[in-house]
Design a protein around this motif. Structure first.
Motif, short mmCIF file in Angstrom:
data_model
loop_
_atom_site.label_atom_id
_atom_site.label_comp_id
_atom_site.label_asym_id
_atom_site.label_seq_id
_atom_site.Cartn_x
_atom_site.Cartn_y
_atom_site.Cartn_z
N GLU A 179 -17.85 -0.53 6.30
CA GLU A 179 -18.85 0.50 5.33
C GLU A 179 -19.94 -0.09 6.13
O GLU A 179 -20.59 -0.05 6.10
N GLY A 189 -11.81 2.79 -3.67
CA GLY A 189 -10.90 1.92 -4.04
C GLY A 189 -9.38 2.34 -3.28
O GLY A 189 -8.18 2.67 -4.54
N THR A 190 -9.24 3.25 -2.14
CA THR A 190 -8.00 3.87 -2.04
C THR A 190 -7.47 2.73 -1.42
O THR A 190 -6.30 3.02 -0.59
N LYS A 200 -8.01 1.12 1.74
CA LYS A 200 -8.71 1.47 3.09
C LYS A 200 -8.92 0.53 3.96
O LYS A 200 -8.73 -0.53 4.90
N SER A 234 -8.12 -2.47 2.92
CA SER A 234 -6.79 -3.17 3.00
C SER A 234 -5.47 -2.98 4.31
O SER A 234 -5.28 -3.43 4.85
N ILE A 243 3.48 2.48 -7.05
CA ILE A 243 2.19 1.63 -7.30
C ILE A 243 2.29 1.10 -9.35
O ILE A 243 2.51 -0.20 -9.45
N LEU A 268 0.86 -1.07 -0.13
CA LEU A 268 -0.07 0.07 -0.12
C LEU A 268 0.70 1.07 0.35
O LEU A 268 1.91 1.38 0.76
N LEU A 269 0.41 1.84 -0.95
CA LEU A 269 1.38 3.50 -1.13
C LEU A 269 0.82 4.54 -0.82
O LEU A 269 -0.28 4.71 -1.65
N ASN A 290 -16.49 4.79 2.38
CA ASN A 290 -16.73 5.91 0.77
C ASN A 290 -17.59 6.92 1.12
O ASN A 290 -17.08 7.29 -0.14
N ARG A 298 -3.95 -0.63 -10.39
CA ARG A 298 -3.91 -1.66 -9.92
C ARG A 298 -4.31 -2.64 -11.66
O ARG A 298 -3.97 -3.71 -11.56
N GLY A 306 -5.76 4.01 -6.56
CA GLY A 306 -5.22 2.69 -5.93
C GLY A 306 -5.75 1.53 -6.26
O GLY A 306 -5.03 0.65 -7.76
N ARG A 307 -6.76 1.30 -6.56
CA ARG A 307 -7.41 -0.49 -7.27
C ARG A 307 -7.50 0.21 -9.10
O ARG A 307 -7.54 -0.98 -9.14
N PRO A 323 -12.52 8.10 -1.24
CA PRO A 323 -13.05 7.29 -1.86
C PRO A 323 -13.21 6.07 -2.29
O PRO A 323 -12.02 5.39 -1.50
N1 LIG Z 1 -2.76 3.51 -2.37
C1 LIG Z 1 -2.24 2.46 -2.81
N2 LIG Z 1 -1.32 1.56 -3.05
C2 LIG Z 1 -1.27 0.28 -3.12
N3 LIG Z 1 -2.86 -0.31 -3.56
C3 LIG Z 1 -3.97 0.37 -3.25
C4 LIG Z 1 -3.54 1.86 -3.24
N4 LIG Z 1 -5.09 1.36 -3.42
C5 LIG Z 1 -6.15 1.23 -3.16
N5 LIG Z 1 -4.79 0.32 -3.82
C6 LIG Z 1 -5.38 -1.86 -3.90
O1 LIG Z 1 -6.58 -1.48 -5.10
C7 LIG Z 1 -7.47 -2.43 -3.95
C8 LIG Z 1 -8.70 -1.64 -3.46
O2 LIG Z 1 -8.51 -1.79 -2.45
P1 LIG Z 1 -9.68 -2.06 -1.45
O3 LIG Z 1 -10.73 -2.51 -1.25
O4 LIG Z 1 -9.26 -1.90 0.21
O5 LIG Z 1 -10.19 -0.49 -0.97
P2 LIG Z 1 -10.93 0.58 -0.23
O6 LIG Z 1 -10.75 1.99 -0.43
O7 LIG Z 1 -11.54 -0.41 0.66
O8 LIG Z 1 -12.40 0.91 -1.16
P3 LIG Z 1 -13.92 0.64 -1.04
O9 LIG Z 1 -14.01 2.33 -0.59
O10 LIG Z 1 -14.52 0.67 -2.33
O11 LIG Z 1 -14.56 -0.26 -0.07
C9 LIG Z 1 -6.39 -3.61 -3.17
O12 LIG Z 1 -5.78 -4.41 -3.96
C10 LIG Z 1 -5.24 -2.39 -3.15
O13 LIG Z 1 -4.31 -3.24 -2.86
#
Ligand SMILES: Nc1ncnc2c1ncn2[C@@H]1O[C@H](COP(=O)(O)OP(=O)(O)OP(=O)(O)O)[C@@H](O)[C@H]1O
Ligand SMILES: [Mg+2]
Length: 461
Positions: free
Chosen positions: A242, A171-172, A174, A176, A319, A128-129, A289, A416, A412-413, A169
């Motif tokens: 959530e 996919g950032t 959280k 993880s 990333i 996670l970056l 989110n 990737r 990030g999502r 937002p």
């Molecule tokens: N800053 C980041 N650096 C590296 N990988 C990231 C980063 N942000 C997201 N990812 C990758 O994106 C994917 C989705 O991350 P995650 O489910 O934790 O996001 P989330 O913020 O919980 O999303 P949501 O709000 O939709 O639940 C994971 O595979 C994660 O490794």
């Protein structure tokens, strides 16, 4: 060494399942290795244990972590104060706990459970970056919160809840980050806790048919958690993902759709979280989110509310760089080639220069690689690279920077996924060169941005 300020350096050592040595023996051996000066500077990353027979026979991986998260690049070995954390990974994987819905034998999925440190969560933290020192702050927060509990600081005098809220937002990272934090704490606090567990509750499931029929099932769910937490030598991390669905449920109740049931469930959850706060070995991690929609009663309970925003250009670069490394490891990019790190002089200079000239500004990226030659000459002068290899490395770094700059606004999502999209739509062969792949990535970003714009406007752009 007297008079020299020592820097704490965390070294995480995953042991072979067969290792029968005391952790303290391993820790001593790692300290000896580092102070032996085999490497004059210590940085984040794997450490070579092959010169120690004890370690090479018993260690799966050994790595230095957390320096970059705290804004430190490297430490000379004589300034290094190694904090060694030896541990064995649990191979169990995730287990889904079910509860009997309404007592008639029909089951409801209640939560997912991991024994920590878990094999499948190893490396997640490092992957996670994030901007600034978010990870270091979270780790420091959790360590202090558990230390205060441990020392039995009076809660009447100093207030802390061991409840964390990460919002931002989609996919950032959280969810993880919460899982990775729990895993990390299990490793770092291995001396304090004999065991650790992570329980993931999806707040949506709390409002499933069974849960919404009464708050009783919530009581049973949390009763189970409380049982686990009764053993004070176990660290129990609870992830409520959530969490805004608590509010959604409450407002649905207010508007009269589903009256009292939902309110009862929300109240039951909040009361249960309150009662868990009394347990010193429990940490509650929550995510949302929809920042504005979080129940105020809940926000009030969180000690720390952290915004996890969209990645900036440096994080986007790192990333994508990690994705390229994976493609090289698996032979999809061939031959493997060095791509400079984000912290390298080249990338820092490029970012700095681009601020002055707007070279990397997304609006100008359309000119693509043509601009590169001009920019490359400029960097060539600034960084002073003269060898052919140096120039090749530099040009790959600049191409990647252009991709990262263009990818502004992607999570990030989404980032990737880009390397896969690039391969599927623009590479058309099983393996290719780094240069070709970067070209495909640039096209994949443009396509993704276009498609997103179409989604927003509902018409072709
Ligand atoms: N800053 C980041 N650096 C590296 N990988 C990231 C980063 N942000 C997201 N990812 C990758 O994106 C994917 C989705 O991350 P995650 O489910 O934790 O996001 P989330 O913020 O919980 O999303 P949501 O709000 O939709 O639940 C994971 O595979 C994660 O490794
Ligand atoms: Mg999530």
């Amino acid at each position: 060494m007297a008079g020299v300020q020592q820097v704490p350096v965390h070294v995480e050592v995953a042991l072979q399942p067969s290792c029968a040595l005391e952790f303290s023996e391993i820790e001593q051996e790692v300290r000896r290795l580092i102070h032996g000066g085999g490497s004059t500077t210590i940085r984040d990353g794997p450490i070579d244990v092959s010169t120690s027979r004890v370690l090479s026979e018993n260690v799966l991986t050994a790595k230095v972590t957390g320096l970059t998260d705290s804004g430190v690049d490297k430490v000379p070995f004589w300034h290094c104060d190694p904090c060694v954390h030896a541990f064995q990974l649990s191979p169990c994987g995730v287990e889904r706990e079910v509860l009997d819905g309404d007592g008639d034998g029909e089951d409801v999925a209640a939560f997912d459970q991991w024994v920590l440190p878990a094999q499948e969560l190893e490396g997640l933290w490092e992957s996670l970056l994030l901007e600034d020192t978010i990870k270091a702050q979270l780790l420091d927060y959790a360590t202090s919160a558990l230390l205060f509990s441990d020392r039995q600081v009076s809660k009447h005098i100093i207030s802390w809840n061991r409840v964390v809220l990460l919002h931002g937002p989609p996919g950032t990272g959280k969810t993880s980050l919460c899982k990775a934090l729990a895993h990390k704490l299990a490793i770092r606090l291995g001396g304090r806790f004999q065991a650790a567990q992570l329980l993931e509750i999806n707040a949506h499931s709390l409002f499933s048919k069974w849960f919404s029929e009464s708050g009783k099932l919530v009581g049973r769910l949390f009763g189970h958690i409380a049982e686990l937490a009764e053993d004070e030598s176990t660290l129990v991390c609870i992830l409520v993902d959530e969490v805004e669905s608590l509010t959604t449920a409450r407002s649905a109740a207010m508007s009269g759709n589903e009256p009292s049931d939902a309110v009862r469930v929300v109240n039951a959850v909040l009361t249960q979280i309150d009662s868990l706060r009394a347990r010193d070995n429990v940490l509650v991690l929550t995510t949302s989110n929809v920042s504005k929609a979080i129940d105020l009663a809940f926000v009030d309970r969180a000690d720390i509310k952290m915004l996890i925003g969209l990645p900036g250009v440096q994080a986007r670069y790192s990333i994508l760089q990690s994705c390229l490394a994976e493609l090289m490891r698996t032979g999809i990019i061939d031959p493997p080639q060095h791509v400079p790190d984000c912290a390298s002089e080249l990338v820092r200079t490029a970012l700095h220069t681009s601020c002055d000239m707007g070279v990397l500004a997304p609006a100008r990226i359309g000119e693509g690689f043509i601009q590169l030659s001009y920019f490359g000459v400029l960097l060539f002068k600034t960084v002073g690279m003269s060898s052919a290899t140096g120039c090749r490395v530099m040009s790959m770094g600049i191409l990647l920077l252009q991709v990262a700059a263009l990818a502004q606004g992607l999570s990030g999502r989404a980032l990737r996924k880009l390397p896969f999209q690039a391969h599927a739509f623009f590479v058309h062969r099983s393996s290719t060169t780094l240069h070709h792949y970067l070209d495909a990535l640039l096209q994949a970003v443009r396509t993704e941005l276009q498609r997103r714009a179409q989604l927003e406007t509902g018409s072709p752009v």
